[in-house]
Design an enzyme around this catalytic site. Structure first.
Site, PDB file in Angstrom:
ATOM      1  N   ARG A 242       0.852  -1.184   0.000  1.00 44.61           N
ATOM      2  CA  ARG A 242       0.000   0.000   0.000  1.00 44.61           C
ATOM      3  C   ARG A 242       0.883   1.228   0.000  1.00 44.61           C
ATOM      4  O   ARG A 242       1.981   1.209   0.592  1.00 44.61           O
ATOM      5  CB  ARG A 242      -0.855   0.072   1.272  1.00 44.61           C
ATOM      6  CG  ARG A 242      -2.191  -0.623   1.206  1.00 44.61           C
ATOM      7  CD  ARG A 242      -3.161   0.030   0.222  1.00 44.61           C
ATOM      8  NE  ARG A 242      -4.411  -0.693   0.141  1.00 44.61           N
ATOM      9  CZ  ARG A 242      -4.656  -1.739  -0.647  1.00 44.61           C
ATOM     10  NH1 ARG A 242      -3.711  -2.221  -1.427  1.00 44.61           N
ATOM     11  NH2 ARG A 242      -5.848  -2.320  -0.667  1.00 44.61           N
ATOM     12  N   GLU A 271      -1.736   8.028  -4.025  1.00 49.22           N
ATOM     13  CA  GLU A 271      -2.085   7.632  -5.394  1.00 49.22           C
ATOM     14  C   GLU A 271      -3.535   8.014  -5.721  1.00 49.22           C
ATOM     15  O   GLU A 271      -4.366   8.061  -4.813  1.00 49.22           O
ATOM     16  CB  GLU A 271      -1.857   6.121  -5.592  1.00 49.22           C
ATOM     17  CG  GLU A 271      -2.748   5.236  -4.749  1.00 49.22           C
ATOM     18  CD  GLU A 271      -2.440   3.741  -4.918  1.00 49.22           C
ATOM     19  OE1 GLU A 271      -1.271   3.333  -4.800  1.00 49.22           O
ATOM     20  OE2 GLU A 271      -3.412   2.994  -5.158  1.00 49.22           O
ATOM     21  N   HIS A 289      -0.870   0.342  -9.592  1.00 47.03           N
ATOM     22  CA  HIS A 289      -1.684  -0.472  -8.676  1.00 47.03           C
ATOM     23  C   HIS A 289      -2.446  -1.567  -9.450  1.00 47.03           C
ATOM     24  O   HIS A 289      -3.677  -1.632  -9.411  1.00 47.03           O
ATOM     25  CB  HIS A 289      -2.657   0.418  -7.890  1.00 47.03           C
ATOM     26  CG  HIS A 289      -3.136  -0.210  -6.617  1.00 47.03           C
ATOM     27  ND1 HIS A 289      -3.448   0.508  -5.489  1.00 47.03           N
ATOM     28  CD2 HIS A 289      -3.375  -1.512  -6.286  1.00 47.03           C
ATOM     29  CE1 HIS A 289      -3.854  -0.297  -4.525  1.00 47.03           C
ATOM     30  NE2 HIS A 289      -3.816  -1.549  -5.002  1.00 47.03           N
TER      31      HIS A 289
END
Ligand SMILES: NC(=O)C1=CN([C@@H]2O[C@H](COP(=O)(O)OP(=O)(O)OC[C@H]3O[C@@H](n4cnc5c(N)ncnc54)[C@H](OP(=O)(O)O)[C@@H]3O)[C@@H](O)[C@H]2O)C=CC1
Ligand SMILES: O=C(O)C(=O)[C@@H](O)[C@H](O)[C@H](O)CO
Length: 330
Positions: A242, A271, A289
């Protein structure tokens, strides 16, 4: 005539088949245009809904819950659920569910792919080639570090971490070390051919460090300048966990100054914004991601999130809860 079905919001675009299944049980409003909503827009859409199909992009916190008192369940299409304020949900009796297991192997594949791309400088060398800079062979051109036979350090040795360990140990003859807050049982350690070490020893010893730890206040900046300083100058760092697990600003400095050799990042602090310094250093592989992004796995994740909503809607207990489940819904 009003529908007697519970109302749910699907907060992001999903497979049409997922919507069709949900529509058998719920009155569904969905964001098939995949608009990016502000918090106020999310609240406005959630008001009057009893359920929500969420992704990691929707923060479900006290402000949202207080503004949407009819909400009873949020089903995340993700194994990570740090977008949920679990305490605030539990305090208001709102169920939260996640999507574990169905993405484990796909995400482990990607973690390994990102490790290899990073250590073997694959994207950096491709950019060089595409830019027309390849004029001759040189003995040290894009010489990276070996995967086979090297030491792999995994922080966050859960389902996905173990998948990466198995790939490294059994497929590439790597020496695997890992760190968690608690140690795996001996049988699992033997199966993964992995040894438990302290975090400091892992950082000092590993040739490649892979992060697969959930985000929480306890894991915030697991890797910052002090931790990077412990790593070998030849080491690589991979973050598929993460944003916020790594101090991205400190990492960008370390990469520019070659304090470690390279990094591979699938997740970023803040992000989809990426720290501007990471965009300009060459020795980093950046992906948006996508570690769980294969078509079958994304379908399985969507199915599991929908299954959780349907199980709740049909009076069964949720399948994969991450909040306490009231006795009546177990
Ligand atoms: N990039 C992507 O697209 C994806 C990212 N992920 C991320 O990967 C994470 C892990 O998923 P999964 O493997 O299924 O989860 P698991 O819960 O199976 O594993 C998490 C592991 O991390 C360890 N851990 C938790 N907190 C800490 C801590 N503070 N310090 C050290 N170790 C810790 C746990 O052990 P212990 O409790 O003993 O410490 C556990 O072994 C997800 O939460 C998500 O954030 C997942 C899928 C895709
Ligand atoms: O499962 C997780 O924790 C993830 O990070 C990813 O698989 C998702 O792509 C993302 O969070 C979308 O919900």
């Amino acid at each position: 005539m009003s529908s007697s079905k519970p109302k749910i919001l699907v907060a992001r675009a999903v497979f049409p088949e997922t919507l069709a299944r949900l529509a058998q049980h719920f009155e569904v409003e969905s964001n098939q245009a995949d608009e990016t909503w502000s918090k106020d827009q999310l609240i406005a859409k959630l008001q009057g809904k009893q359920g929500a199909f969420t992704t990691g992009s929707e923060r479900i916190d006290a402000a949202v819950l207080d503004a949407c008192p009819e909400l009873k369940i949020c089903a995340n299409m993700a194994v990570g659920y740090n977008n949920f304020d679990v305490d605030a949900m539990a305090a208001r009796g709102v169920l939260g569910t996640n999507a574990p297991d169905v993405l484990t192997e796909t995400t482990a594949d990607f973690g390994f792919a990102l490790l290899m791309a990073t250590a073997r400088r694959i994207t950096e060398s491709e950019h060089f080639l595409r830019a027309g800079k390849w004029e001759k062979w040189s003995y040290d051109m894009f010489a990276g570090s070996d995967i086979h036979g090297s030491t792999l350090g995994i922080i966050g040795m859960g389902r996905i971490g173990q998948g990466i360990a198995r790939r490294g140990a059994h497929g590439f003859g790597m020496n695997v070390i890992y760190h968690n807050r608690s140690r795996l049982d001996a049988a699992l350690e033997a199966e993964c051919k992995a040894s438990y070490v302290g975090k400091e020893e892992l950082l000092k010893t590993a040739d490649h460090v892979v992060l697969v730890v959930p985000y929480s206040p306890a894991s915030h900046h697991t890797i910052g300048a002090a931790e990077i300083a412990l790593m070998k100058p030849t080491a690589t760092l991979v973050n598929i966990a993460r944003g916020g697990i790594v101090d991205d600003a400190a990492l960008a400095v370390a990469l520019r100054e070659k304090r470690i050799a390279a990094a591979g990042l699938d997740v970023f602090e803040g992000e989809p914004k990426v720290h501007p310094d990471l965009l300009t250093v060459p020795n980093v592989v950046l992906t948006p991601h996508i570690a769980s992004a294969t078509v079958p796995t994304r379908r399985a994740m969507a199915d599991l999130a929908a299954d959780n909503l349907i199980a709740w809607g049909t009076g069964k207990g949720p399948l994969t809860p991450v909040t306490p489940v009231p006795a009546a819904t177990k």
